[in-house]
Design an enzyme around this catalytic site. Sequence first.
Site, PDB file in Angstrom:
ATOM      1  N   HIS A  83       0.628  -1.031   0.275  1.00 41.08           N
ATOM      2  CA  HIS A  83       0.037   0.264  -0.164  1.00 41.08           C
ATOM      3  C   HIS A  83       0.604   1.145  -0.242  1.00 41.08           C
ATOM      4  O   HIS A  83       0.466   2.079  -0.549  1.00 41.08           O
ATOM      5  CB  HIS A  83      -0.919  -0.165   1.492  1.00 41.08           C
ATOM      6  N   HIS A 105      -8.865  -2.751  -4.489  1.00 35.49           N
ATOM      7  CA  HIS A 105      -8.019  -3.439  -3.563  1.00 35.49           C
ATOM      8  C   HIS A 105      -6.844  -3.303  -4.914  1.00 35.49           C
ATOM      9  O   HIS A 105      -5.795  -3.528  -4.392  1.00 35.49           O
ATOM     10  CB  HIS A 105      -8.974  -3.416  -2.151  1.00 35.49           C
ATOM     11  N   ASP A 111      -3.271  -3.067  -5.128  1.00 33.24           N
ATOM     12  CA  ASP A 111      -1.613  -4.070  -4.626  1.00 33.24           C
ATOM     13  C   ASP A 111      -0.847  -4.266  -5.943  1.00 33.24           C
ATOM     14  O   ASP A 111       0.153  -4.724  -5.429  1.00 33.24           O
ATOM     15  CB  ASP A 111      -2.132  -4.992  -4.136  1.00 33.24           C
ATOM     16  N   HIS A 164      -0.818 -10.956  -4.906  1.00 33.30           N
ATOM     17  CA  HIS A 164       0.919 -10.929  -4.951  1.00 33.30           C
ATOM     18  C   HIS A 164       2.029 -11.674  -5.482  1.00 33.30           C
ATOM     19  O   HIS A 164       2.929 -11.411  -6.559  1.00 33.30           O
ATOM     20  CB  HIS A 164       0.968 -10.491  -3.615  1.00 33.30           C
TER      21      HIS A 164
END
Length: 315
Positions: A84, A241, A245, A268
Amino acid sequence: MTMTDVRRQHTLAEPVELSGIGVHSGKPVSMTLHPAEDDHGIVFLRSEDGKDYEIRASHKVVSATELCTVLGDPSSVSVATVEHLMAALVAYGVDNVLIEIDGPEVPVFDGSSAAYIDAFEQVGLKQQRRARRFIKVLKPVRIENGQSYAELRPFDGSRFEVEIDFDTPVIGRQKFSGDLSPAVFRDELSRARTFGFMKDVEGLWAMGYALGSSLDNTVVLGDDEVVNPEGLRYPDEFVRHKTLDAVGDLSLAGAPILGLYRSYRGGHRVNINMVKALFADPDAWEYVEEAPTRTVGHGELPAGIAAAAFRADVS
């Protein structure tokens, strides 16, 4: 109209102090973002056992991607949940900063990048003398992992097209597409919060994760509804969101990427593996000092981004 020179490196005009708790550790943590000289890059500074350790924000030192992005060695000195903060830095054009942090995890705040945006708008950026380097994508590069995939393609600018597909009616299939700029990040991505499922909480606690998670910093999903009483900040907050990321993870390439990033059911691990795959093919990219054709002026920048206003004290 006064223009900001995207061809030049930038740092923060003043230090920024922030404090909060780690979403996984549940422990308090404080950090100070210090302005840094040209070509310094983004570096974390941790003190452990009376020694100072520097951890560069780079895909080369990513050690874990299960629930967050971790830099360094988790068995000794590392910094977790950096995505973030990294997203806010790259989206706002901060090239050089020293991040002094007193714990192993970046504070979660409200689960988004909003606290960083508020702080950066308060202090502004300082233009530096050296040219900014970009990573220009020269040909398509693609990776696949089961039903997930990601690709980087040549593009005049920086664009993200992220699609998610969850087997729950609360989320379902969502897609976000947009060119990355400070204004787009601030208005369309920065306030999108991390999310998780109520049914997974006890298992995560047992493994030592999500100890600091709460309705104050996470969108929590029940079987068929959002548990948070205030609801969602965007109708499609979940994919926004995931895009946030992705912006943060791709920043670990070490320079802004000029290209189109497209992913389906990513996360991720997929994001970081995409960066590694790009660098694994020397014919797929090159460093350039040319700015994107589309120049960003103050009309697209958040107020205060071009000059210091006052020292931030965000907690």
